[in-house]
Design a protein around this motif. Structure first.
Motif, short mmCIF file in Angstrom:
data_model
loop_
_atom_site.label_atom_id
_atom_site.label_comp_id
_atom_site.label_asym_id
_atom_site.label_seq_id
_atom_site.Cartn_x
_atom_site.Cartn_y
_atom_site.Cartn_z
N PRO B 192 0.79 -1.23 0.00
CA PRO B 192 0.00 0.00 0.00
C PRO B 192 0.83 1.29 0.00
CG PRO B 192 -0.71 -1.49 1.76
CD PRO B 192 0.53 -2.06 1.18
N MET B 193 2.16 1.18 0.06
CA MET B 193 2.98 2.40 0.06
C MET B 193 3.23 2.95 -1.33
SD MET B 193 3.11 2.54 3.20
CE MET B 193 3.77 4.18 3.05
N LEU B 194 2.79 2.25 -2.38
CA LEU B 194 3.19 2.65 -3.73
C LEU B 194 2.71 4.05 -4.10
CD1 LEU B 194 4.61 2.04 -6.39
CD2 LEU B 194 2.47 1.03 -7.23
N ALA B 200 5.85 10.94 -3.91
CA ALA B 200 7.05 11.50 -3.27
C ALA B 200 8.22 11.58 -4.23
CB ALA B 200 7.43 10.63 -2.07
N THR B 201 8.27 10.70 -5.21
CA THR B 201 9.42 10.67 -6.13
C THR B 201 9.11 11.33 -7.47
OG1 THR B 201 8.75 8.46 -6.87
CG2 THR B 201 10.38 8.57 -5.09
N GLU B 202 7.98 12.00 -7.55
CA GLU B 202 7.60 12.70 -8.78
C GLU B 202 8.73 13.66 -9.18
OE1 GLU B 202 4.57 12.07 -10.31
OE2 GLU B 202 5.50 13.17 -11.97
N GLY B 203 9.23 13.50 -10.41
CA GLY B 203 10.28 14.41 -10.89
C GLY B 203 11.68 14.01 -10.45
N LEU B 204 11.81 12.97 -9.64
CA LEU B 204 13.15 12.52 -9.24
C LEU B 204 13.65 11.46 -10.23
CD1 LEU B 204 12.89 12.11 -5.35
CD2 LEU B 204 13.57 14.12 -6.70
N ASP B 205 14.96 11.42 -10.40
CA ASP B 205 15.56 10.49 -11.37
C ASP B 205 15.85 9.15 -10.68
OD1 ASP B 205 16.68 9.47 -13.66
OD2 ASP B 205 18.64 10.42 -13.31
N VAL B 206 14.79 8.50 -10.24
CA VAL B 206 14.97 7.23 -9.52
C VAL B 206 14.14 6.12 -10.17
CG1 VAL B 206 15.42 8.34 -7.29
CG2 VAL B 206 13.07 7.71 -7.90
N THR B 207 14.61 4.91 -9.96
CA THR B 207 13.82 3.74 -10.33
C THR B 207 12.89 3.40 -9.15
OG1 THR B 207 15.40 2.79 -11.86
CG2 THR B 207 13.93 1.24 -10.74
N ARG B 292 12.69 12.77 3.19
CA ARG B 292 13.63 11.75 3.66
C ARG B 292 14.39 11.12 2.48
NH1 ARG B 292 9.60 8.47 7.49
NH2 ARG B 292 11.41 7.55 8.49
N ILE B 293 13.71 10.96 1.35
CA ILE B 293 14.38 10.40 0.17
C ILE B 293 15.40 11.41 -0.38
CG2 ILE B 293 14.02 9.63 -2.22
CD1 ILE B 293 11.29 8.47 -1.19
N ASP B 294 14.98 12.66 -0.46
CA ASP B 294 15.92 13.71 -0.91
C ASP B 294 17.14 13.74 0.00
OD1 ASP B 294 14.53 14.59 -3.09
OD2 ASP B 294 13.60 16.30 -2.08
#
Lengths: 233, 303
Positions: B192-194, B200-207, B292-294
């Protein structure tokens, strides 16, 4: 002449077989308290043999009281489930015979046990599973100790099995007065209050055990309290 | 939208009709959903009353006779209260079962800590041989319940939650899905965290990987993702923070890597309220996750 002729063991051989494990002809109370009940079950009551272990219609015997299993191993040996050659290795690294039995390692053992209070709930599920598959012949037996009966898990099973009418379920309680807090009214009364058929007999008297094990109890599970000498006597 | 828990009884009732091996064991919780199934299959729908040790022991006994037990109650009472039964009656007996929980980490916050089980997956992780499914949507719960029951005599845990993503994905009961590809880090969202992770990762260069089967841990997918996105890994789990950091570390043991484990905090909040408030309190809302991801990945992650 070959040496394949199966040796025939009797009750009189059990002490010698246990001696192969302990190196002693005298055995402690924990080891012998179950011996007579086990012998009568395997010799005269249970419809199970080494050849039938894969037969879904075999009777099931679940040793819940896994502590002091020497009498169990001796009886399994006498009845051909185990080779006597395994007994001297009892408890060693390469032996399948531990101080608590492991069903994965011990031919004839239906469950692994040692931690108290697991056998009777598993026996309830076994009886339900046989019933659900229309296997009406097999009877399920579980052996517990009087102190093991203290475990709450057993009381969950006792309270369920009576009202559920699990008539294929049988419990043997070996009562060697080892519970620190004796049960008011006695052990059988606890089961009777939950709707079980109950009998209390001399746990050394083979005929009394046999009669109690084979008495009819339609519609109700059955408990036989087998009284033996007190553990600390 | 219905909930994962709404799917449980209908799916398993159908499996009861189709497969004579299937049996259900309940401890009062959830029995209403099986009322019809119990009429049809009185010997294979068993309610043992409020007796959770007997619940697991009964499931084990059923399995030893060759049936496929599906055992259900709230996670606290399914995994934590009868933990030794889970360990011995199933594991040590070499018997299988499907354990299906409800209530998850905090599905009923107003009910308080007695009905919260953020540690369930970590606790099962102390045992060998468990498959753990954490669906993120009712459709996925439907699929994964079927996988679980069909998995021979395996020991399988299915964790149903009120928390859900908006859309279900095509999960296969084994592998992580790649939802987004980038070059500056891997963020793995569990169940359910998807949705929160994607926001949260919108616009970040992550997989972004999506995991609904977390045990066995899909080592190959994480390694493959790290080949292009690097070995900075963030795990976002809906249960105890850090539950899978060791598994991720093992997957990347032969390459330099960093792992950040996000999830439910260990400290008991002693708060009631609603699910969203607890999500925020544990820093699992999209805004908190973004910070936290940033903070972990640094500036190079900005696409």
């Amino acid at each position: 002449m070959t040496l394949t002729a199966k040796q025939s063991y009797t009750y009189a051989d059990l002490s010698r077989l246990m001696g192969l494990m302990t190196g002693d002809e005298k055995h402690g109370p924990a080891a012998t308290s179950t011996m007579d009940a086990l012998w009568v079950l395997y010799d005269r009551v249970l419809r199970v043999t080494p050849e039938r272990m894969g037969d879904p219609r075999r009777d099931r015997f679940l040793l819940s009281k896994g502590h002091g299993p020497m009498a169990y191993y001796a009886v399994l040996t006498a009845k051909g489930f185990l080779p006597a050659e395994w007994l001297p290795g009892f408890g060693s690294y390469d032996s399948p015979l531990g101080h608590h039995p492991d069903r994965v390692l011990v031919p004839g053992a239906e469950i692994g046990s040692g931690s108290l209070g697991h056998g009777l709930p598993i026996a309830v599920g076994t009886a339900l599973g046989l019933r659900a598959q229309g296997l009406d012949e097999p009877r399920v037996w579980v052996l517990i100790g009087d102190a093991e009966l203290d475990e709450g898990s057993n009381h969950e099973a006792i309270a369920f099995a009576g009202p559920a009418g699990l008539e294929r379920l049988h419990t043997v309680v070996i009562d060697n007065s080892s519970a620190s807090h004796a049960r008011p009214g006695g052990i059988a009364a606890r089961f009777e209050a939950a709707g079980w058929s109950a009998a209390t007999v001399d746990g050394r008297d083979h005929e009394a055990l046999y009669a109690a094990f084979t008495a009819p109890h339609p519609g109700r599970p059955r408990v036989v309290v087998a009284q033996v000498e007190p553990k600390d006597a | 939208m219905d909930t994962m828990r709404d799917r449980f009884a209908p799916v398993v009732s159908q499996l009861l009709d189709e497969d004579p091996r299937v049996a259900v064991v309940l401890a009062e919780i959830g029995k209403d959903g099986f009322a019809e199934a119990q009429r049809k299959h009185p010997d294979r729908v068993i309610n043992v009353g409020i007796r959770e040790q007997l619940l697991i022991g009964t499931g084990a006994g059923l399995a030893l006779t060759g049936l496929r037990p599906v055992v259900h109650t709230f996670a606290s009472f399914l995994v934590e209260r009868p933990f030794e039964q889970v360990k011995l009656d199933l594991g040590h007996q070499d018997a299988g079962a499907v354990l299906v929980s409800a209530a998850a980490s905090f599905d009923w916050p107003a009910g308080g800590f007695t009905h919260m089980a953020p540690g369930d997956v970590a606790l099962l992780d102390t045992l060998d041989g468990w498959t753990v499914h954490v669906p993120g949507h009712p459709d996925e719960a439907d699929t994964l319940l079927r996988h679980a029951v069909a998995a021979g005599d395996d020991k399988v845990y299915v964790r149903l939650s009120m928390q859900s993503n908006a859309q279900g994905l095509a999960v296969d009961g084994a592998h992580f899905l790649t939802v987004r590809e980038g070059r500056a880090g891997v963020v793995a969202a569990v169940g359910p965290m998807l949705d929160a992770v994607l926001a949260a990762t919108e616009g970040l260069d992550v997989t972004v990987l999506y995991a609904t089967t977390v045990r066995p841990f899909d080592t190959a997918s994480l390694r493959r993702a790290s080949e292009t996105a690097g070995a900075d890994v963030v795990l976002v789990e809906p249960y105890l923070a850090g539950t899978s950091t060791a598994a991720a570390g093992d997957a990347l043991a032969d390459v330099p890597h960093r792992v950040l484990g996000l999830g439910v905090g260990r400290r008991e909040l002693r708060r009631y309220g609603d699910i969203d408030e607890h999500v925020a309190a544990h820093g699992l809302d999209a805004g908190s996750l973004r910070k936290r991801i940033d903070g972990f990945l640094g500036e190079r992650v900005q696409a």
